[in-house]
Design a protein around this motif. Structure first.
Motif, PDB file in Angstrom:
ATOM      1  N   PHE A 120       0.828  -1.203   0.000  1.00  0.00           N
ATOM      2  CA  PHE A 120       0.000   0.000   0.000  1.00  0.00           C
ATOM      3  C   PHE A 120       0.867   1.259   0.000  1.00  0.00           C
ATOM      4  CE2 PHE A 120      -2.011   3.283   2.733  1.00  0.00           C
ATOM      5  CZ  PHE A 120      -3.055   3.640   1.905  1.00  0.00           C
ATOM      6  N   ALA A 121       1.926   1.246   0.811  1.00  0.00           N
ATOM      7  CA  ALA A 121       2.834   2.401   0.875  1.00  0.00           C
ATOM      8  C   ALA A 121       3.446   2.689  -0.493  1.00  0.00           C
ATOM      9  CB  ALA A 121       3.925   2.158   1.912  1.00  0.00           C
ATOM     10  N   ASP A 122       3.780   1.638  -1.227  1.00  0.00           N
ATOM     11  CA  ASP A 122       4.362   1.815  -2.563  1.00  0.00           C
ATOM     12  C   ASP A 122       3.341   2.303  -3.577  1.00  0.00           C
ATOM     13  OD1 ASP A 122       6.940   1.034  -1.827  1.00  0.00           O
ATOM     14  OD2 ASP A 122       6.513  -1.092  -2.171  1.00  0.00           O
ATOM     15  N   GLN A 123       2.068   1.991  -3.355  1.00  0.00           N
ATOM     16  CA  GLN A 123       1.032   2.348  -4.327  1.00  0.00           C
ATOM     17  C   GLN A 123       0.600   3.800  -4.234  1.00  0.00           C
ATOM     18  OE1 GLN A 123      -1.827  -0.645  -3.137  1.00  0.00           O
ATOM     19  NE2 GLN A 123      -1.367  -1.954  -4.899  1.00  0.00           N
ATOM     20  N   LEU A 151      -5.580 -11.964  -0.391  1.00  0.00           N
ATOM     21  CA  LEU A 151      -6.000 -11.313  -1.632  1.00  0.00           C
ATOM     22  C   LEU A 151      -7.018 -10.220  -1.345  1.00  0.00           C
ATOM     23  CD1 LEU A 151      -5.958 -11.149  -4.704  1.00  0.00           C
ATOM     24  CD2 LEU A 151      -7.716 -12.942  -4.764  1.00  0.00           C
ATOM     25  N   ASP A 152      -7.973 -10.497  -0.436  1.00  0.00           N
ATOM     26  CA  ASP A 152      -8.968  -9.487  -0.060  1.00  0.00           C
ATOM     27  C   ASP A 152      -8.285  -8.231   0.469  1.00  0.00           C
ATOM     28  OD1 ASP A 152     -11.037 -11.148  -0.740  1.00  0.00           O
ATOM     29  OD2 ASP A 152     -11.492 -11.778   1.313  1.00  0.00           O
ATOM     30  N   LEU A 153      -7.309  -8.443   1.356  1.00  0.00           N
ATOM     31  CA  LEU A 153      -6.643  -7.299   1.981  1.00  0.00           C
ATOM     32  C   LEU A 153      -5.853  -6.496   0.958  1.00  0.00           C
ATOM     33  CD1 LEU A 153      -6.114  -5.773   4.574  1.00  0.00           C
ATOM     34  CD2 LEU A 153      -4.167  -7.280   5.014  1.00  0.00           C
ATOM     35  N   ARG A 154      -5.178  -7.173   0.060  1.00  0.00           N
ATOM     36  CA  ARG A 154      -4.411  -6.458  -0.963  1.00  0.00           C
ATOM     37  C   ARG A 154      -5.337  -5.658  -1.877  1.00  0.00           C
ATOM     38  NH1 ARG A 154       0.899  -7.461  -1.203  1.00  0.00           N
ATOM     39  NH2 ARG A 154       1.711  -9.226  -0.012  1.00  0.00           N
ATOM     40  N   GLU A 155      -6.451  -6.248  -2.257  1.00  0.00           N
ATOM     41  CA  GLU A 155      -7.414  -5.534  -3.108  1.00  0.00           C
ATOM     42  C   GLU A 155      -8.001  -4.340  -2.361  1.00  0.00           C
ATOM     43  OE1 GLU A 155     -10.276  -8.410  -4.335  1.00  0.00           O
ATOM     44  OE2 GLU A 155      -9.026  -9.179  -5.979  1.00  0.00           O
ATOM     45  N   ASN A 197      -7.636  -0.478  -3.601  1.00  0.00           N
ATOM     46  CA  ASN A 197      -8.778   0.425  -3.790  1.00  0.00           C
ATOM     47  C   ASN A 197      -8.622   1.686  -2.958  1.00  0.00           C
ATOM     48  OD1 ASN A 197     -10.036  -1.343  -5.556  1.00  0.00           O
ATOM     49  ND2 ASN A 197     -11.175  -2.380  -3.947  1.00  0.00           N
ATOM     50  N   LEU A 198      -8.118   1.525  -1.730  1.00  0.00           N
ATOM     51  CA  LEU A 198      -7.914   2.693  -0.879  1.00  0.00           C
ATOM     52  C   LEU A 198      -6.822   3.601  -1.442  1.00  0.00           C
ATOM     53  CD1 LEU A 198      -8.180   1.131   2.689  1.00  0.00           C
ATOM     54  CD2 LEU A 198      -9.649   2.910   1.728  1.00  0.00           C
ATOM     55  N   ALA A 199      -5.767   3.001  -1.994  1.00  0.00           N
ATOM     56  CA  ALA A 199      -4.689   3.805  -2.588  1.00  0.00           C
ATOM     57  C   ALA A 199      -5.235   4.661  -3.723  1.00  0.00           C
ATOM     58  CB  ALA A 199      -3.573   2.890  -3.095  1.00  0.00           C
ATOM     59  N   GLU A 200      -6.140   4.110  -4.499  1.00  0.00           N
ATOM     60  CA  GLU A 200      -6.740   4.876  -5.599  1.00  0.00           C
ATOM     61  C   GLU A 200      -7.677   5.947  -5.058  1.00  0.00           C
ATOM     62  OE1 GLU A 200      -9.554   4.039  -9.504  1.00  0.00           O
ATOM     63  OE2 GLU A 200      -8.303   2.449  -8.700  1.00  0.00           O
ATOM     64  N   GLN A 201      -8.476   5.577  -4.046  1.00  0.00           N
ATOM     65  CA  GLN A 201      -9.437   6.519  -3.475  1.00  0.00           C
ATOM     66  C   GLN A 201      -8.752   7.674  -2.765  1.00  0.00           C
ATOM     67  OE1 GLN A 201     -12.275   4.670  -0.801  1.00  0.00           O
ATOM     68  NE2 GLN A 201     -12.659   6.569   0.258  1.00  0.00           N
ATOM     69  N   GLN A 258     -18.913   4.267  10.161  1.00  0.00           N
ATOM     70  CA  GLN A 258     -20.129   5.063   9.976  1.00  0.00           C
ATOM     71  C   GLN A 258     -20.093   6.334  10.820  1.00  0.00           C
ATOM     72  OE1 GLN A 258     -23.728   2.855  10.677  1.00  0.00           O
ATOM     73  NE2 GLN A 258     -25.048   4.636  10.473  1.00  0.00           N
ATOM     74  N   LEU A 259     -19.691   6.205  12.087  1.00  0.00           N
ATOM     75  CA  LEU A 259     -19.661   7.365  12.975  1.00  0.00           C
ATOM     76  C   LEU A 259     -18.639   8.403  12.509  1.00  0.00           C
ATOM     77  CD1 LEU A 259     -19.890   5.587  16.461  1.00  0.00           C
ATOM     78  CD2 LEU A 259     -21.637   7.060  15.408  1.00  0.00           C
ATOM     79  N   SER A 260     -17.583   7.970  11.848  1.00  0.00           N
ATOM     80  CA  SER A 260     -16.533   8.906  11.408  1.00  0.00           C
ATOM     81  C   SER A 260     -16.821   9.518  10.041  1.00  0.00           C
ATOM     82  CB  SER A 260     -15.183   8.185  11.356  1.00  0.00           C
ATOM     83  OG  SER A 260     -15.156   7.266  10.270  1.00  0.00           O
ATOM     84  N   GLY A 261     -17.851   9.002   9.364  1.00  0.00           N
ATOM     85  CA  GLY A 261     -18.108   9.469   7.999  1.00  0.00           C
ATOM     86  C   GLY A 261     -17.222   8.803   6.974  1.00  0.00           C
ATOM     87  N   GLY A 262     -16.617   7.676   7.368  1.00  0.00           N
ATOM     88  CA  GLY A 262     -15.735   6.951   6.455  1.00  0.00           C
ATOM     89  C   GLY A 262     -16.409   5.750   5.834  1.00  0.00           C
ATOM     90  N   ASP A 263     -15.643   4.709   5.581  1.00  0.00           N
ATOM     91  CA  ASP A 263     -16.191   3.527   4.932  1.00  0.00           C
ATOM     92  C   ASP A 263     -15.638   2.267   5.585  1.00  0.00           C
ATOM     93  OD1 ASP A 263     -13.641   2.763   3.079  1.00  0.00           O
ATOM     94  OD2 ASP A 263     -13.969   4.930   3.081  1.00  0.00           O
ATOM     95  N   PHE A 264     -16.423   1.192   5.493  1.00  0.00           N
ATOM     96  CA  PHE A 264     -16.067  -0.088   6.099  1.00  0.00           C
ATOM     97  C   PHE A 264     -15.737  -1.096   5.002  1.00  0.00           C
ATOM     98  CE2 PHE A 264     -17.585  -4.383   7.100  1.00  0.00           C
ATOM     99  CZ  PHE A 264     -16.744  -4.696   8.163  1.00  0.00           C
ATOM    100  N   ARG A 265     -14.707  -1.904   5.257  1.00  0.00           N
ATOM    101  CA  ARG A 265     -14.303  -2.939   4.314  1.00  0.00           C
ATOM    102  C   ARG A 265     -13.962  -4.200   5.090  1.00  0.00           C
ATOM    103  NH1 ARG A 265     -12.370   0.054  -0.535  1.00  0.00           N
ATOM    104  NH2 ARG A 265     -12.730   2.251  -0.071  1.00  0.00           N
ATOM    105  N   ARG A 266     -14.329  -5.337   4.520  1.00  0.00           N
ATOM    106  CA  ARG A 266     -14.064  -6.624   5.152  1.00  0.00           C
ATOM    107  C   ARG A 266     -13.039  -7.384   4.321  1.00  0.00           C
ATOM    108  NH1 ARG A 266     -16.753 -11.026   7.779  1.00  0.00           N
ATOM    109  NH2 ARG A 266     -15.068 -12.479   8.268  1.00  0.00           N
ATOM    110  N   ALA A 267     -12.019  -7.931   4.987  1.00  0.00           N
ATOM    111  CA  ALA A 267     -10.991  -8.712   4.297  1.00  0.00           C
ATOM    112  C   ALA A 267     -10.747  -9.988   5.099  1.00  0.00           C
ATOM    113  CB  ALA A 267      -9.706  -7.916   4.157  1.00  0.00           C
TER     114      ALA A 267
END
Length: 323
Positions: A117-120, A274-278, A282-286, A261-270
């Motif tokens: 993620f740091a590299d992306q 592979l789930d975690l890398r994806e 996605n977060l790196a792009e966002q 939800q309370l922070s106004g952010g988003d939730f992701r399940r991994a």
């Protein structure tokens, strides 16, 4: 969408040129028909290029149309790297992260994915790192030095308990401190916390709604304009051994979803590597890119220039001259 649509009026000039070209050719045909001895005309007149004689003018007319579009200022949206943003990567290092339901272990996979993620992230993003168990530790303050962050990721150590609320507040404090140092005319740069955890809060109390708990901390993040991207990492079958006894460390989605939800952010399940890398990709792009309106006239000018050159070349080859 066009910045200067009134330039399309120039298409009337292009249409007039096309009509003028047609009229000139019609007039030439009439003069030719006055030469009544057509057989003699065919012998004395050189053989013309036929329909190919219209190609140069056709190319020039199309080029003028493309140039008109370019002058009208076509615009579109494109993703461009952010050059001003702060991200705090906050990783749970409680004992439950040694569970092997995600091989080789939750922590090892989390470390590897975080380094990727740091590299992306684009070079202009300031990335910081914190870890938390019973208490949080700010390992790297926000910086563009990716190697420093990756070195710290590789040195994470497990400890007891999970103090999610304190971890969020520590990340907020690091963001505020960094923002005060680089505050510009537009204020501090936009910021986000990326929180990765697999379990429920266990300290200072088991109630995340307690004053020092995760839910009030998430509300503080929202008030500060710092959304939290909460990643729930692990499976329902996670298990570790404590004092020789197996202890279930099933992933806790509900708390992480509520934090997001309370922070106004988003939730992701991994639940896999592979789930975690994806998720991180996605977060790196966002986080690292934003949509901006960009000028697209350059490509239209380029196409028009190419057609003009082709038109001139065709005129030379066919021995024509443009009217």
């Amino acid at each position: 969408m066009f910045a200067h649509p009134w330039w399309f009026l120039f298409l009337l000039v292009v249409a007039a040129l096309a009509v003028g070209y047609w009229w000139i050719n019609r007039r030439r045909q009439r003069y030719t028909m006055r030469f009544t001895n057509l057989a003699l005309l065919e012998r004395v007149a050189p053989k013309g290029p036929g329909r190919w004689r219209h190609v140069p003018m056709a190319l020039v007319l199309v080029a003028l149309v493309l140039m008109t579009i370019a002058l009208a200022g076509p615009q579109g949206t494109a993703q461009v790297p952010r050059n001003r943003a702060t991200v705090m990567l906050t990783i749970d290092v409680s004992l439950s992260m040694r569970a092997t339901d995600v091989e080789p272990s939750r922590l090892q996979v989390a470390e590897s994915a975080a380094s990727t993620f740091a590299d992306q992230l684009p070079a202009g993003i300031n990335l910081g790192l914190s870890s938390f168990a019973a208490t949080p530790s700010t390992l790297v303050t926000p910086t563009t030095d990716r190697q420093a962050v990756k070195n710290a990721i590789g040195s994470l150590q497990l400890a007891e308990s999970t103090g999610t609320g304190d971890a969020i507040r520590a990340s907020l404090a690091a963001i505020r401190a960094f923002g005060s140092q680089i505050r510009g005319p537009e204020g501090p740069p936009p910021a986000r916390i990326i929180l990765l955890s697999d379990g429920k809060q266990t300290t200072p109390t088991t109630d995340p709604a307690d004053d020092r708990g995760a839910f009030p901390a998430a509300a503080e993040a929202r008030a500060a304009g710092v959304p939290i991207s909460a990643i729930s990492f692990g499976t329902e079958y996670g298990e570790i051994e404590i004092d020789g006894r197996p202890v279930s460390v099933a992933v806790a989605d509900d708390q992480m979803r509520e934090i997001a939800q309370l922070s106004g952010g988003d939730f992701r399940r991994a639940s896999t590597e592979l789930d975690l890398r994806e998720t991180y990709a996605n977060l790196a792009e966002q986080v690292g890119y934003e949509e901006r309106t960009v000028d697209l006239s350059g490509r239209w000018f380029l196409a028009a220039t190419i057609l003009v050159v082709l038109g001139a070349a065709t005129a030379i080859v066919t021995g024509q001259r443009l009217p």
